[in-house]
Design a protein around this motif. Sequence first.
Motif, PDB file in Angstrom:
ATOM      1  N   UNK A  61       0.835  -1.205   0.000  1.00  0.00           N
ATOM      2  CA  UNK A  61       0.000   0.000   0.000  1.00  0.00           C
ATOM      3  C   UNK A  61       0.870   1.256   0.000  1.00  0.00           C
ATOM      4  N   UNK A  62       1.943   1.225   0.780  1.00  0.00           N
ATOM      5  CA  UNK A  62       2.835   2.399   0.834  1.00  0.00           C
ATOM      6  C   UNK A  62       3.479   2.634  -0.525  1.00  0.00           C
ATOM      7  N   UNK A  63       3.957   1.568  -1.145  1.00  0.00           N
ATOM      8  CA  UNK A  63       4.608   1.710  -2.447  1.00  0.00           C
ATOM      9  C   UNK A  63       3.649   2.132  -3.545  1.00  0.00           C
ATOM     10  N   UNK A  64       2.402   1.717  -3.412  1.00  0.00           N
ATOM     11  CA  UNK A  64       1.408   2.034  -4.442  1.00  0.00           C
ATOM     12  C   UNK A  64       0.731   3.381  -4.210  1.00  0.00           C
ATOM     13  N   UNK A  65       0.933   3.948  -3.027  1.00  0.00           N
ATOM     14  CA  UNK A  65       0.259   5.208  -2.719  1.00  0.00           C
ATOM     15  C   UNK A  65      -1.204   5.005  -2.380  1.00  0.00           C
ATOM     16  N   UNK A  66      -1.493   3.843  -1.776  1.00  0.00           N
ATOM     17  CA  UNK A  66      -2.867   3.516  -1.394  1.00  0.00           C
ATOM     18  C   UNK A  66      -3.040   3.843   0.092  1.00  0.00           C
ATOM     19  N   UNK A  67      -4.170   4.431   0.485  1.00  0.00           N
ATOM     20  CA  UNK A  67      -4.372   4.746   1.911  1.00  0.00           C
ATOM     21  C   UNK A  67      -4.258   3.496   2.779  1.00  0.00           C
ATOM     22  N   UNK A  68      -3.692   3.674   3.974  1.00  0.00           N
ATOM     23  CA  UNK A  68      -3.468   2.541   4.864  1.00  0.00           C
ATOM     24  C   UNK A  68      -4.784   1.855   5.260  1.00  0.00           C
ATOM     25  N   UNK A  69      -5.851   2.626   5.290  1.00  0.00           N
ATOM     26  CA  UNK A  69      -7.154   2.061   5.676  1.00  0.00           C
ATOM     27  C   UNK A  69      -7.597   0.962   4.718  1.00  0.00           C
ATOM     28  N   UNK A  70      -7.083   1.034   3.510  1.00  0.00           N
ATOM     29  CA  UNK A  70      -7.451   0.055   2.486  1.00  0.00           C
ATOM     30  C   UNK A  70      -6.910  -1.343   2.833  1.00  0.00           C
ATOM     31  N   UNK A  71      -5.854  -1.402   3.644  1.00  0.00           N
ATOM     32  CA  UNK A  71      -5.288  -2.696   4.045  1.00  0.00           C
ATOM     33  C   UNK A  71      -6.332  -3.512   4.801  1.00  0.00           C
ATOM     34  N   UNK A  72      -6.997  -2.878   5.746  1.00  0.00           N
ATOM     35  CA  UNK A  72      -8.024  -3.594   6.518  1.00  0.00           C
ATOM     36  C   UNK A  72      -9.176  -4.034   5.614  1.00  0.00           C
ATOM     37  N   UNK A  73      -9.507  -3.199   4.648  1.00  0.00           N
ATOM     38  CA  UNK A  73     -10.589  -3.569   3.724  1.00  0.00           C
ATOM     39  C   UNK A  73     -10.196  -4.797   2.900  1.00  0.00           C
ATOM     40  N   UNK A  74      -8.941  -4.823   2.420  1.00  0.00           N
ATOM     41  CA  UNK A  74      -8.488  -5.968   1.620  1.00  0.00           C
ATOM     42  C   UNK A  74      -8.434  -7.234   2.467  1.00  0.00           C
ATOM     43  N   UNK A  75      -8.028  -7.083   3.719  1.00  0.00           N
ATOM     44  CA  UNK A  75      -7.992  -8.243   4.630  1.00  0.00           C
ATOM     45  C   UNK A  75      -9.405  -8.774   4.853  1.00  0.00           C
ATOM     46  N   UNK A 105      -4.711 -16.386  -0.915  1.00  0.00           N
ATOM     47  CA  UNK A 105      -5.643 -15.353  -0.434  1.00  0.00           C
ATOM     48  C   UNK A 105      -4.900 -14.048  -0.146  1.00  0.00           C
ATOM     49  N   UNK A 106      -3.689 -14.162   0.419  1.00  0.00           N
ATOM     50  CA  UNK A 106      -2.904 -12.940   0.675  1.00  0.00           C
ATOM     51  C   UNK A 106      -2.552 -12.248  -0.638  1.00  0.00           C
ATOM     52  N   UNK A 107      -2.174 -13.054  -1.642  1.00  0.00           N
ATOM     53  CA  UNK A 107      -1.860 -12.476  -2.947  1.00  0.00           C
ATOM     54  C   UNK A 107      -3.075 -11.804  -3.575  1.00  0.00           C
ATOM     55  N   UNK A 108      -4.226 -12.451  -3.427  1.00  0.00           N
ATOM     56  CA  UNK A 108      -5.464 -11.852  -3.961  1.00  0.00           C
ATOM     57  C   UNK A 108      -5.771 -10.549  -3.215  1.00  0.00           C
ATOM     58  N   UNK A 109      -5.511 -10.550  -1.910  1.00  0.00           N
ATOM     59  CA  UNK A 109      -5.706  -9.308  -1.133  1.00  0.00           C
ATOM     60  C   UNK A 109      -4.806  -8.199  -1.676  1.00  0.00           C
ATOM     61  N   UNK A 110      -3.567  -8.568  -2.036  1.00  0.00           N
ATOM     62  CA  UNK A 110      -2.645  -7.576  -2.608  1.00  0.00           C
ATOM     63  C   UNK A 110      -3.161  -7.027  -3.926  1.00  0.00           C
ATOM     64  N   UNK A 111      -3.795  -7.884  -4.718  1.00  0.00           N
ATOM     65  CA  UNK A 111      -4.344  -7.426  -6.005  1.00  0.00           C
ATOM     66  C   UNK A 111      -5.536  -6.498  -5.806  1.00  0.00           C
ATOM     67  N   UNK A 112      -6.324  -6.779  -4.769  1.00  0.00           N
ATOM     68  CA  UNK A 112      -7.518  -5.957  -4.514  1.00  0.00           C
ATOM     69  C   UNK A 112      -7.166  -4.649  -3.811  1.00  0.00           C
ATOM     70  N   UNK A 113      -5.978  -4.610  -3.205  1.00  0.00           N
ATOM     71  CA  UNK A 113      -5.566  -3.469  -2.372  1.00  0.00           C
ATOM     72  C   UNK A 113      -5.727  -2.111  -3.063  1.00  0.00           C
ATOM     73  N   UNK A 114      -5.244  -1.936  -4.300  1.00  0.00           N
ATOM     74  CA  UNK A 114      -5.332  -0.595  -4.900  1.00  0.00           C
ATOM     75  C   UNK A 114      -6.714  -0.223  -5.426  1.00  0.00           C
ATOM     76  N   UNK A 115      -7.680  -1.157  -5.347  1.00  0.00           N
ATOM     77  CA  UNK A 115      -9.037  -0.880  -5.824  1.00  0.00           C
ATOM     78  C   UNK A 115      -9.009  -0.420  -7.292  1.00  0.00           C
ATOM     79  N   UNK A 116      -8.186  -1.131  -8.082  1.00  0.00           N
ATOM     80  CA  UNK A 116      -7.964  -0.707  -9.470  1.00  0.00           C
ATOM     81  C   UNK A 116      -9.105  -1.166 -10.377  1.00  0.00           C
TER      82      UNK A 116
END
Lengths: 269, 236
Positions: free
Chosen positions: B98-112, B135-146
Amino acid sequence: MSAATAAAGQVARGVYAEAVRSSGLRGVLLRGALPAGVLLPLLVTYVIAFAFERIAHFDGSDITVTETTTTNSVFWVLQFTVAVGTITAAFAQASALRGPGRDVDRYLYPRSGTSALSRWIFYGLLSAAVSLVLVTVIMATLAPAFPTVYGQVDLTSSAGVRFLITTPILAFFACGLGVGVASVIGHPAGSVAFLLLWIFLVEDSMYLVPDGTRVQAYMPFLNGIWSTGQEIVITPMWGKDGALVYFALVSTAAFLVGTGVLALRRRRS
Amino acid sequence: MIEIDDLRVDLGRRTILREVNLTVAPGEIVYLLGRNGAGKSTLLRSVCGMAPLRSGEIRIDGAPLRTAPSPARRIGMHLGIDPVHPGHTGRRQLRWLAAGAGVPRSRVDEAIALTAIGGYAGKPVGGYSLGMRQRLGIAGALLPDARNLVFDEPLNGLDAEGIIWFRGLLETLAADGRSVLLASHLLSEVQRSADRVVVIDDATVVADRRTADVVDRYGDLETGYLALAGARDGAA
């Protein structure tokens, strides 16, 4: 948004990402850099000071202890903190681009040098701040705590002020050198081994080669340490300020070569 | 939208992909099929900006990915289950991404929450099972809400509940108007979820068909795939 603004934004995100990556209970900062770069130089400095102070107070002893000057007071910070900062930055750079990390780096940062620059900035600023705090604490506490041997150590003297200014600069540029070397070598253990050998063996033993004293005056880390005012046996022709500039130039050149290698690797695989 | 025009990718002296043309429209789920080593993973890596293009162009939402201020916010990806940092907890890995992508930290909990990994997100990734890593990898893909998503073999290692959950996730993503490009060998699942299948063989696209058309013509996707790939000898 201009390309320069976008690039600056990616570097800023990279700095924050590196802070997240390296921190935590299992992070390299807590498990590696803190004990080796902060606790060890403090421990060595104060144990030696304690021992010398005790020896100086022995009645009837034939051993005499020479008073330590400001210019010799923060030697272990220069030796350990700067080296550990360099090695931590190198390890972080090489480990970030191994295996699946390489793909994630390419995905997050379209420019090959972005994450390397981010690591230089993150570890460089951290190492500079830590070394500034350590030299301040050591120079401020040695004289009152160990007055017989360290009574001359003075934070506000010209030598003390020089340490305060130059040690953080040295620590910052050393991290750039570490990132550059690791970018070229590309292997975490190999990068750490190379830097350890270079800093603690090659530069110090360079005087053994033919015309070694003259060659040793070009050794970057020795130049960097000498530039702070620390007493060591090299005399580069460019003076102390020139030695710091020399170290900064060598470090920047190493970093640029490293980013060039990273760009080539991206193009090929 | 994902658009690939006349793509060629060489690695060393080997041509991995050539003359690849492919479009994934908003709301569409497209599966890549092909033998091991056919070039599916390289194509997905190319789409995410990880592999150098010899020629051609890939546009994500109308522009090359490298021109985006934050490429990760334009396309989410899950291309492998090997942990980047085995000592990291799942939550720290997502925070780092999330930090590297510039995604808000709150999005981490949403992806989890979306991937139901809250029970083990605080444990080191090195100890995760295959399904947990997926599942963790899928969470990473969903993280940026792209608006665009890419997955490589996301079903491997998922249990039955996980496979059903992922099927529902794909339906939700497509209904949301997102473009989804995947690779898989699980043809029964592909038949259930894919709008289109693209068969890659001999480094290029040999078939690009609507899944319903393939099933109508060949009876099921497995038979259709083997026919389209020219692999009736069972080598696939």
